[in-house]
Design an enzyme around this catalytic site. Structure first.
Site, PDB file in Angstrom:
ATOM      1  N   VAL A 112      28.101  37.173   4.472  1.00  0.00           N
ATOM      2  CA  VAL A 112      28.465  36.274   5.554  1.00  0.00           C
ATOM      3  C   VAL A 112      28.405  37.117   6.822  1.00  0.00           C
ATOM      4  O   VAL A 112      29.000  38.189   6.880  1.00  0.00           O
ATOM      5  CB  VAL A 112      29.881  35.711   5.330  1.00  0.00           C
ATOM      6  N   ASP A 113      27.633  36.669   7.802  1.00  0.00           N
ATOM      7  CA  ASP A 113      27.456  37.417   9.055  1.00  0.00           C
ATOM      8  C   ASP A 113      28.425  36.893  10.111  1.00  0.00           C
ATOM      9  O   ASP A 113      28.411  35.710  10.448  1.00  0.00           O
ATOM     10  CB  ASP A 113      26.025  37.264   9.582  1.00  0.00           C
ATOM     11  N   GLY A 153       8.485  46.010  14.957  1.00  0.00           N
ATOM     12  CA  GLY A 153       9.063  45.041  15.895  1.00  0.00           C
ATOM     13  C   GLY A 153       8.033  44.458  16.830  1.00  0.00           C
ATOM     14  O   GLY A 153       7.014  43.930  16.400  1.00  0.00           O
ATOM     15  N   ASP A 196      13.689  40.948   7.539  1.00  0.00           N
ATOM     16  CA  ASP A 196      13.747  40.125   6.328  1.00  0.00           C
ATOM     17  C   ASP A 196      12.723  38.994   6.416  1.00  0.00           C
ATOM     18  O   ASP A 196      12.060  38.662   5.431  1.00  0.00           O
ATOM     19  CB  ASP A 196      15.148  39.526   6.153  1.00  0.00           C
TER      20      ASP A 196
END
Ligand code: RIB
Ligand code: NA
Length: 311
Positions: free
Chosen positions: A12-13, A222, A252
């Site tokens: 859970v973020d 990135g 991800d």
């Protein structure tokens, strides 16, 4: 279409938006706060589910409301949850995250139930596991379990993708079982044991991993896209322009897009492009999973960008 299994973490973020990161000893007032589903494993599974892949998640949640909510959330996003169990007496993994106004983040993860994944859990569900073709791993469950599962699955003829994040000490024996390793640029040097970037260039560092047995290294960079290193060849694959609001989970999303494309039969360099596209789309909203695209959204994005690919 090959089927995919993600073996990894469910967190859970807890995300606070901040103007800038706090200094040691400093208290900051956040601009805002939200709770999201996250964890590198869960993020990859949800991204795959949204894209429409045949995907199964293997992992553990705690005996709390977050655990049940997460399982329901995965199911709603098209993920097979038969490989998820509830760990008695444990709490669901938690990530405490700051996101600044540039979209950069800082994360502290408390593993909770993720830390209870044992090699025996892999053995216990072996029959169902081997139904999948392609396996995605990250490093938010115990390394010993990852190493055990990677070896056993590779020996059973499966394809292994390892995102070696967060950077952790890996047993030497694991490298030869990895088909695709997807570190970021810093992690490539970390695993090569060469952190002096001025002496060792990316290609040399990735070359060390390949000599240790990794099939292909894909270094995520990135906004600079990604580097694909095979044998002694390095190729660069451009990123898609995007507007970064929150880069949490971009890696991800990259892995999910990459795996989805591989499972659809695309060549590796094309699969990296799809990874870049899914990653670029994912950063446009706060929360790791909020902006992950459906297949339709991905198609539209690929169509309107100059770099088209037929998927
Ligand atoms: O990769 C992003 C993830 O890392 C976040 O969702 C957070 O849970 C941390 O594990
Ligand atoms: Na995001």
């Amino acid at each position: 279409m090959k089927s995919i299994c993600v073996i990894g973490s469910l967190n859970v973020d807890m995300v606070a938006a901040v103007e800038r990161f706090p200094q040691p000893g400093e208290t900051l007032t956040a601009d805002g706060y939200s709770v999201f589903f996250g964890g590198k494993g869960g993020n990859q599974a949800v991204a795959l589910g949204k894209l429409g892949a045949k995907v199964k998640m293997v992992g553990k949640v705690g005996e709390d409301i977050h655990g049940n909510d997460y399982i329901r959330h995965l199911r709603m996003n098209g993920v097979d949850v038969s490989g998820i169990s509830t760990e008695k007496g444990a709490v669901t993994g938690t990530a405490m995250i700051w996101v600044d106004r540039q979209g950069e983040n800082q994360i502290v993860v408390s593993p909770g139930a993720n830390g209870c994944m044992q090699p025996s859990d892999i053995d216990a569900m072996w029959e169902e596991l081997v139904e999948s073709d392609l396996f995605l791993f990250q490093l938010e469950i115990p390394i010993g379990t990852v190493a055990y599962a990677v070896k056993r699955l590779k020996q059973a003829g499966k394809t292994i993708v390892l995102d070696p994040a967060p950077a952790s000490q890996l047993p030497e024996a694991i490298f030869r079982y990895i088909d695709y390793m997807t570190p970021n640029e810093t992690e490539v040097r970390y695993y090569a044991g060469k952190q002096d970037r001025y002496v060792y260039q990316l290609k040399e560092a990735a070359g060390i991993l390949i000599r240790r047995g990794v099939g292909t290294v894909i270094a995520k960079a990135g906004e600079n896209g990604a580097y694909l290193i095979r044998d002694t060849e390095l190729s660069h694959i451009d990123a898609y322009p995007t507007q970064a609001i929150d880069t949490t989970g971009a890696g991800d999303s990259f892995n999910a897009g990459f795996a989805y494309a591989l499972a659809s039969g695309l060549e590796v360099n094309e699969a990296v492009r799809i990874g870049n596209a899914v990653g670029a789309l994912s950063v446009r909203q706060v929360g790791a999973q909020s902006a992950m695209p459906t297949r339709e959204e991905l198609d539209r994005f690929l169509e309107t960008s100059q770099r088209r690919i037929k998927l």
